[in-house]
Design a protein around this motif. Structure first.
Motif, PDB file in Angstrom:
ATOM      1  N   CYS A 175       0.876  -1.179   0.000  1.00  0.00           N
ATOM      2  CA  CYS A 175       0.000   0.000   0.000  1.00  0.00           C
ATOM      3  C   CYS A 175       0.909   1.223   0.000  1.00  0.00           C
ATOM      4  CB  CYS A 175      -0.894  -0.017   1.240  1.00  0.00           C
ATOM      5  SG  CYS A 175      -1.843   1.502   1.435  1.00  0.00           S
TER       6      CYS A 175
ATOM      7  N   PHE B 243      -0.338   8.637   4.451  1.00  0.00           N
ATOM      8  CA  PHE B 243      -1.590   8.576   5.207  1.00  0.00           C
ATOM      9  C   PHE B 243      -1.301   8.500   6.712  1.00  0.00           C
ATOM     10  CE2 PHE B 243      -5.193   5.943   6.859  1.00  0.00           C
ATOM     11  CZ  PHE B 243      -6.190   6.883   6.660  1.00  0.00           C
TER      12      PHE B 243
ATOM     13  N   PHE C 252      -3.773   3.315  -2.398  1.00  0.00           N
ATOM     14  CA  PHE C 252      -4.198   2.561  -1.220  1.00  0.00           C
ATOM     15  C   PHE C 252      -4.470   1.125  -1.653  1.00  0.00           C
ATOM     16  CE2 PHE C 252      -5.302   6.836   0.142  1.00  0.00           C
ATOM     17  CZ  PHE C 252      -4.995   6.812   1.491  1.00  0.00           C
TER      18      PHE C 252
ATOM     19  N   TRP D  37      -1.474  -6.535   5.625  1.00  0.00           N
ATOM     20  CA  TRP D  37      -0.482  -5.557   6.087  1.00  0.00           C
ATOM     21  C   TRP D  37      -1.114  -4.375   6.822  1.00  0.00           C
ATOM     22  CZ3 TRP D  37      -1.119  -7.362   1.140  1.00  0.00           C
ATOM     23  CH2 TRP D  37      -1.948  -6.601   0.336  1.00  0.00           C
ATOM     24  N   CYS D  38      -2.448  -4.221   6.750  1.00  0.00           N
ATOM     25  CA  CYS D  38      -3.107  -3.100   7.453  1.00  0.00           C
ATOM     26  C   CYS D  38      -2.982  -3.257   8.974  1.00  0.00           C
ATOM     27  CB  CYS D  38      -4.599  -3.039   7.110  1.00  0.00           C
ATOM     28  SG  CYS D  38      -4.922  -2.675   5.384  1.00  0.00           S
TER      29      CYS D  38
ATOM     30  N   CYS E 258      -0.918  -0.698  10.656  1.00  0.00           N
ATOM     31  CA  CYS E 258      -0.988   0.660  10.105  1.00  0.00           C
ATOM     32  C   CYS E 258      -1.619   1.582  11.153  1.00  0.00           C
ATOM     33  CB  CYS E 258      -1.838   0.636   8.825  1.00  0.00           C
ATOM     34  SG  CYS E 258      -2.016   2.258   8.078  1.00  0.00           S
TER      35      CYS E 258
ATOM     36  N   LYS F 120      -5.349   2.367  10.517  1.00  0.00           N
ATOM     37  CA  LYS F 120      -6.200   1.235  10.113  1.00  0.00           C
ATOM     38  C   LYS F 120      -7.669   1.388  10.509  1.00  0.00           C
ATOM     39  CE  LYS F 120      -5.067  -1.521  14.164  1.00  0.00           C
ATOM     40  NZ  LYS F 120      -4.446  -2.739  14.661  1.00  0.00           N
TER      41      LYS F 120
ATOM     42  N   CYS G 248      -9.259   4.269   8.014  1.00  0.00           N
ATOM     43  CA  CYS G 248      -8.896   4.290   6.587  1.00  0.00           C
ATOM     44  C   CYS G 248     -10.103   3.942   5.708  1.00  0.00           C
ATOM     45  CB  CYS G 248      -7.767   3.284   6.344  1.00  0.00           C
ATOM     46  SG  CYS G 248      -7.368   3.101   4.611  1.00  0.00           S
TER      47      CYS G 248
ATOM     48  N   ALA H 178     -10.159   3.355   2.445  1.00  0.00           N
ATOM     49  CA  ALA H 178      -9.880   2.270   1.491  1.00  0.00           C
ATOM     50  C   ALA H 178     -10.138   0.920   2.150  1.00  0.00           C
ATOM     51  CB  ALA H 178      -8.439   2.361   1.015  1.00  0.00           C
ATOM     52  N   ARG H 179      -9.710   0.807   3.389  1.00  0.00           N
ATOM     53  CA  ARG H 179      -9.912  -0.458   4.107  1.00  0.00           C
ATOM     54  C   ARG H 179     -11.400  -0.673   4.341  1.00  0.00           C
ATOM     55  NH1 ARG H 179      -8.290  -2.090  10.096  1.00  0.00           N
ATOM     56  NH2 ARG H 179      -8.127  -4.338   9.838  1.00  0.00           N
TER      57      ARG H 179
HETATM   58  S1  SF4 Z   1      -5.163   0.804   6.583  1.00  0.00           S
HETATM   59 FE1  SF4 Z   1      -5.344   1.985   4.669  1.00  0.00          FE
HETATM   60  S2  SF4 Z   1      -3.455   3.150   4.512  1.00  0.00           S
HETATM   61 FE2  SF4 Z   1      -3.126   1.596   6.061  1.00  0.00          FE
HETATM   62  S3  SF4 Z   1      -2.167  -0.091   4.924  1.00  0.00           S
HETATM   63 FE3  SF4 Z   1      -4.373  -0.471   4.961  1.00  0.00          FE
HETATM   64  S4  SF4 Z   1      -5.188   0.414   3.075  1.00  0.00           S
HETATM   65 FE4  SF4 Z   1      -3.127   1.252   3.402  1.00  0.00          FE
END
Ligand code: SF4
Length: 411
Positions: free
Chosen positions: A21, A27, A222, A227-228, A231, A234, A237, A239-240
């Motif tokens: 990402c 972000f 994104f 892997w989030c 973050c 998280k 976000c 996108a998530r």
């Molecule tokens: S939470 Fe959002 S910014 Fe963080 S890794 Fe996941 S998609 Fe990317």
């Protein structure tokens, strides 16, 4: 360990995230650094003991200095005897590696490495570097006892190796590189990957443009996935969140689902052609949904943790409030309470229960060797109840026949 104290925007420890990402570093920069929790502090102390152990084994510090430093560590409230044992495992591994060289190699602990040739402003600290006879070995100690971390294709380890190469490559010709992760609280096995230098260098070239994007934020995208988990953004976000809510229907299959490309294509083609999907889910779909539901639960927990914290700090999350959770009655002073009951004429036998300590507690009190000698023959390990796990899980598949057989022989 990845403990660059001032943070590189795209750190080695966060590389799995930003390589997937590329929008994550920019972000995340809007959120404050998380307070290093108890586990991180424990990890730092365990690393310190590892470093002392290896330095003592290598003859870099005297026994006196080693003992006095360990004594100091023992005064830390987070210290546990287990740290001495795990440091010994780590120390033994390093020692074995050093002894495997025909000539004494160069060895250094806690080495600051600069991999900015590949990742803008990239640097970090490698736990141990061993060099000699054309072989570079980069070792990382992990104190966590959660998921085992593999050294295979591990971007953090590869970045450390690239940094070590930059630092020592001029003085030591290198043709192969080993990256190793020692995680004694999870597994006795050390995860290792050995690759030719050329492979490491071409990997470095491949990630250069990705790292550039991740650090500059220009053209960054994104992408949600496993892997989030670490973050900083998280919970909030979008996108998530969009990927999670796509679970409601099958129109946009999440990137990380487990359906094969063929299955996805035929599903999409069927829907485009106006076919209705059968009312009963197939086993393949169930496998896919289970995987995604697990991700969904983890996202839901992140949202809950964020909302609770926000409300407790005075923010308003519409529709939600913080309440006191369920609590269990307890004595403010148990000794005094028992004393009062005894004074009221009740027999001690009614008030106390005599219970043996658990196997683990006894082993701790007696010591593992002595425990094995005295009571080892009484230790059995029944097969645990079946539980669902991902196919990549290292445990053997559950074998019902073996359980039935065991039951039959025990009867
Ligand atoms: S939470 Fe959002 S910014 Fe963080 S890794 Fe996941 S998609 Fe990317």
């Amino acid at each position: 360990m990845g403990k660059a104290t001032q943070h590189a925007k795209a750190s080695a420890s966060g590389s799995h995230r930003w390589l997937n990402c590329t929008a994550a570093p920019t972000f995340e920069s809007q959120f404050p650094d998380n307070d290093p929790g108890k586990y991180a502090k424990e990890g730092t102390l365990a690393h310190k003991i590892c470093e002392l152990t290896v330095n003592y084994n290598a003859g870099y510090i005297t026994k006196r200095k080693f003992n006095s430093q360990i004594k100091k560590c023992r005064t830390d409230e987070l210290f546990s005897e287990e740290m001495i044992k795990t440091a010994e495992v780590y120390g033994e591994y390093i020692w074995e590696k050093v002894m495997s060289f025909s000539e004494k190699p160069y060895q250094q602990q806690e080495v600051r490495v600069d991999f900015s040739d590949y990742v803008p402003e990239g640097f970090g600290t490698s736990d141990c570097i061993i060099l000699g006879s054309g072989h570079l070995i980069v070792v990382d100690y992990k104190h966590g006892k959660g998921v085992p971390v593999s050294a295979e294709n591990n971007s953090q380890m590869r970045l450390y190796a690239l940094g070590a190469l930059k630092k020592y490559g001029m003085f030591y010709p290198i043709d192969k590189v080993t990256m190793a992760i020692v995680q004694p609280r999870v597994t006795e096995e050390v995860s290792e990957e050995t690759i030719p230098l050329s492979e490491l260098l071409s990997w470095g070239e491949r990630i250069k443009p990705i790292a550039q994007k991740a650090v500059s934020g220009i053209g960054a995208e994104f992408k949600e996935g496993t892997w989030c988990q670490f973050c900083k953004g998280k919970a909030v976000c979008r996108a998530r969140s969009e990927n999670m809510t796509a679970l409601e229907d099958f129109k946009d299959l999440p990137i990380d689902g487990k359906l094969s490309d063929d299955e996805k294509t035929s599903r999409m083609a069927a829907m485009d052609a106006g076919f209705t999907l059968p009312p009963v889910l197939t086993d393949t779909e169930i496998g896919d949904l289970l995987y995604r539901a697990e991700t969904l639960v983890s996202w839901y927990n992140d949202l809950k943790a964020y909302a609770l914290e926000a409300i407790l700090t005075g923010k308003d999350i519409p529709g939600w409030k913080a309440v006191a959770g369920r609590s269990v009655r307890a004595f403010d002073d148990a000794d005094q309470a028992i004393e009062d009951i005894k004074k009221a004429g009740y027999e001690e036998a009614m008030l106390y229960e005599r219970k043996p300590k658990t196997l683990a507690q006894l082993e701790k009190v007696i010591g593992k060797k002595e425990f094995d000698r005295i009571a080892g023959s009484h230790v059995i390990k029944p097969i645990g109840k079946p539980t669902l796990a991902e196919i990549s899980d290292k445990r053997e598949p559950y074998n019902q026949a073996a359980v039935d057989f065991k039951g039959a022989t025990q009867a």
